[in-house]
Every structure is written in structure tokens, then in C-alpha cells.
Design a protein around this motif. Structure first.
Motif, short mmCIF file in Angstrom:
data_model
loop_
_atom_site.label_atom_id
_atom_site.label_comp_id
_atom_site.label_asym_id
_atom_site.label_seq_id
_atom_site.Cartn_x
_atom_site.Cartn_y
_atom_site.Cartn_z
N THR A 164 0.75 -1.17 0.01
CA THR A 164 0.07 0.06 -0.02
C THR A 164 0.95 1.13 0.07
O THR A 164 2.08 1.24 0.14
CB THR A 164 -1.03 0.07 1.30
OG1 THR A 164 0.03 0.30 2.52
CG2 THR A 164 -1.65 -1.02 1.40
N ASP A 165 0.14 2.46 -0.07
CA ASP A 165 1.11 3.58 -0.14
C ASP A 165 1.67 3.75 1.20
O ASP A 165 2.86 4.25 1.25
CB ASP A 165 0.12 4.71 -0.36
CG ASP A 165 -0.15 4.89 -1.86
OD1 ASP A 165 0.51 4.22 -2.67
OD2 ASP A 165 -0.99 5.45 -2.23
N ILE A 186 5.00 1.57 1.42
CA ILE A 186 5.78 1.99 0.74
C ILE A 186 6.41 3.26 1.40
O ILE A 186 7.76 3.19 1.50
CB ILE A 186 5.53 2.71 -0.65
CG1 ILE A 186 4.79 1.44 -1.47
CG2 ILE A 186 6.71 3.28 -1.18
CD1 ILE A 186 5.82 0.49 -1.82
N LEU A 187 5.68 4.15 2.25
CA LEU A 187 6.36 5.37 2.88
C LEU A 187 7.08 4.65 4.20
O LEU A 187 8.25 5.24 4.28
CB LEU A 187 5.11 6.18 3.30
CG LEU A 187 5.50 7.33 4.14
CD1 LEU A 187 6.36 8.40 3.34
CD2 LEU A 187 4.43 8.25 4.67
#
Length: 114
Positions: free
Chosen positions: A50-51, A54-55
Motif C-alpha cells: 500500500t502507499d 511504501i512510505l
């Protein structure tokens, strides 16, 4: 500077790559005399992509490298491949000894395959 796999002498940039691999594949808290050495990547790598993941990965990569690898300054990190138990990093950095820009392609394997 030698290879941890075969004892051969490594060039400086190869040693930096090896150092980054060691930092990022060592679970945070696993070294007895250096509990703050390592990364939380092993805890993140098998989660659904998910975003937010990734962060978290970028933070889990950038923070320990800047703390433990003082021969480079990171300019950009790209995760070029993310699969179960592994990822490939492309790191653009400045090699401080020569002030040259360098590109490091670093594969990471987590778990028993490392």
C-alpha cells in the motif's frame, strides 16, 4: 575491506553496498551490544503493498543508512522491485571521499535466504 561471503578484498563501493545490505537486513534490536543497529524492513516486507507501506519502507531504509553508513549522503532512493521476502533498491548518493555521484543497485533478501 573484505567480502563477508568469501573473504575476498572488495572495492570501496562494493564494500558500501555490502554495508548497506547488512544494515538493512539486520533486524533492529538483534545485536546485543548495539541494539539500535539494523532496520525494521524485515517486519514490513511481507505486508500487503500500500502507499503507507511504501512510505514506511522508505523511512526504514533512509534512517538506518544515514545513521550507520557515513561514507555516503543519500540523494534519492527508489524501490525498483518489491516481492515477498525481497526488494531491490536503487540508491543515488554522493560518495563523500571523492564528492562523486554514485548509483547503487542493492538487492535485499530477508529471512533464511539472506
Amino acid at each position: 575491506m573484505m567480502s563477508r561471503f568469501n573473504g575476498r578484498i572488495l572495492a570501496e563501493l562494493e564494500h558500501i553496498k555490502q554495508s548497506i545490505q547488512d544494515i538493512l537486513t539486520t533486524p533492529l534490536g538483534s545485536r546485543i551490544m548495539r541494539r539500535d543497529y539494523g532496520s525494521i524492513i524485515a517486519d514490513l516486507i511481507d505486508q500487503p503493498v500500500t502507499d503507507v507501506l511504501i512510505l514506511k519502507l522508505y523511512s526504514a531504509i533512509y534512517t538506518p543508512i544515514t545513521r550507520w553508513e557515513d561514507r555516503i549522503i543519500i540523494e534519492q532512493i527508489t524501490i525498483s522491485e518489491l516481492a515477498a521476502g525481497s526488494l531491490i533498491l536503487d540508491i543515488e548518493a554522493v560518495y563523500l571521499l571523492t564528492d562523486q555521484k554514485i548509483n547503487l543497485n542493492i538487492p535485499l533478501q530477508m529471512g533464511a535466504a539472506a
